[in-house]
Design a protein around this motif. Structure first.
Motif, short mmCIF file in Angstrom:
data_model
loop_
_atom_site.label_atom_id
_atom_site.label_comp_id
_atom_site.label_asym_id
_atom_site.label_seq_id
_atom_site.Cartn_x
_atom_site.Cartn_y
_atom_site.Cartn_z
N VAL A 56 1.65 4.62 9.85
CA VAL A 56 1.48 3.61 8.81
C VAL A 56 0.08 2.99 8.93
N ALA A 57 -0.46 2.59 7.79
CA ALA A 57 -1.76 1.91 7.78
C ALA A 57 -1.67 0.73 6.83
N LEU A 58 -2.45 -0.30 7.12
CA LEU A 58 -2.53 -1.48 6.27
C LEU A 58 -3.97 -1.58 5.80
N ARG A 59 -4.13 -1.71 4.47
CA ARG A 59 -5.49 -1.79 3.94
C ARG A 59 -5.60 -2.94 2.95
N LEU A 60 -6.84 -3.38 2.75
CA LEU A 60 -7.14 -4.49 1.85
C LEU A 60 -8.02 -3.98 0.72
N TRP A 61 -7.61 -4.30 -0.50
CA TRP A 61 -8.43 -4.07 -1.68
C TRP A 61 -8.84 -5.46 -2.14
N SER A 62 -10.14 -5.73 -2.25
CA SER A 62 -10.56 -7.07 -2.66
C SER A 62 -11.70 -7.02 -3.66
N GLY A 63 -11.69 -7.99 -4.57
CA GLY A 63 -12.75 -8.11 -5.55
C GLY A 63 -12.80 -6.98 -6.56
N VAL A 67 -3.03 -6.37 -0.55
CA VAL A 67 -2.87 -5.63 0.69
C VAL A 67 -1.85 -4.54 0.42
N GLU A 68 -2.10 -3.37 0.99
CA GLU A 68 -1.19 -2.24 0.83
C GLU A 68 -0.87 -1.64 2.18
N ALA A 69 0.38 -1.26 2.34
CA ALA A 69 0.80 -0.48 3.50
C ALA A 69 1.07 0.93 2.99
N ILE A 70 0.53 1.90 3.70
CA ILE A 70 0.76 3.29 3.31
C ILE A 70 1.38 4.04 4.48
N SER A 71 2.34 4.90 4.16
CA SER A 71 2.98 5.71 5.18
C SER A 71 2.20 7.02 5.29
N GLN A 72 1.87 7.39 6.48
CA GLN A 72 1.17 8.65 6.71
C GLN A 72 2.20 9.78 6.77
N PRO A 73 1.91 10.93 6.14
CA PRO A 73 2.84 12.05 6.26
C PRO A 73 2.92 12.51 7.71
N GLU A 74 4.10 12.94 8.10
CA GLU A 74 4.27 13.44 9.47
C GLU A 74 3.55 14.77 9.62
N GLU A 75 3.00 15.02 10.80
CA GLU A 75 2.32 16.28 11.04
C GLU A 75 3.30 17.42 10.84
N GLY A 76 2.81 18.48 10.20
CA GLY A 76 3.65 19.65 9.96
C GLY A 76 4.56 19.51 8.78
N LEU A 106 5.51 -0.68 -5.70
CA LEU A 106 5.83 0.52 -4.93
C LEU A 106 5.30 1.73 -5.68
N ILE A 107 4.62 2.59 -4.97
CA ILE A 107 4.16 3.87 -5.53
C ILE A 107 4.74 4.97 -4.64
N PRO A 108 5.72 5.71 -5.17
CA PRO A 108 6.35 6.76 -4.37
C PRO A 108 5.35 7.87 -3.99
N GLY A 113 2.62 -2.51 -2.02
CA GLY A 113 1.53 -3.47 -2.13
C GLY A 113 2.01 -4.87 -2.40
N TYR A 114 1.16 -5.84 -2.04
CA TYR A 114 1.40 -7.26 -2.27
C TYR A 114 0.12 -7.85 -2.85
#
Length: 99
Positions: free
Chosen positions: A19-26, A87-96, A69-71, A44-45
């Motif tokens: 998982v990653a948390l990122r910020l989009w601003s401005g 702020v958005e949290a994104i799930s990283q795909p599992e390896e493989g 939510l974006i599937p 996202g929030y």
């Protein structure tokens, strides 16, 4: 027709293995992001402003305090109506997983 958003990259705040948390601003009003898909799910929030989040041809207006939510794999874009930050949290795909 709106212009492409010049601030196209968010800032990664923290990233774990899945998982990653990122910020989009401005984000600039009257601009949008390119229609695309992502190999991960996004939640996202909204911190500031308003935007239309378009997911699989359905548009939803979001503002301060709203979530979205974006599937994984969904066609989506953002149309910025006001100066926008989220702020958005994104799930990283599992390896493989083939993603």
């Amino acid at each position: 027709m709106t212009k492409m958003n010049p601030n196209a990259a968010g800032k990664t705040l923290v990233q774990g293995e899945r998982v990653a948390l990122r910020l989009w601003s401005g984000e600039v009003p009257g601009t949008h992001k390119e229609m695309h898909t992502s190999p991960y799910e996004t939640v996202g929030y909204v911190l500031q402003g308003r935007a239309e989040v378009e997911v699989n041809s359905e548009r939803h207006t979001v503002g301060v305090g709203d979530t979205y939510l974006i599937p994984q794999g969904a066609m989506h874009t953002y149309h910025f109506l006001e100066t926008f930050s989220a702020v958005e949290a994104i799930s990283q795909p599992e390896e493989g997983s083939g993603e």
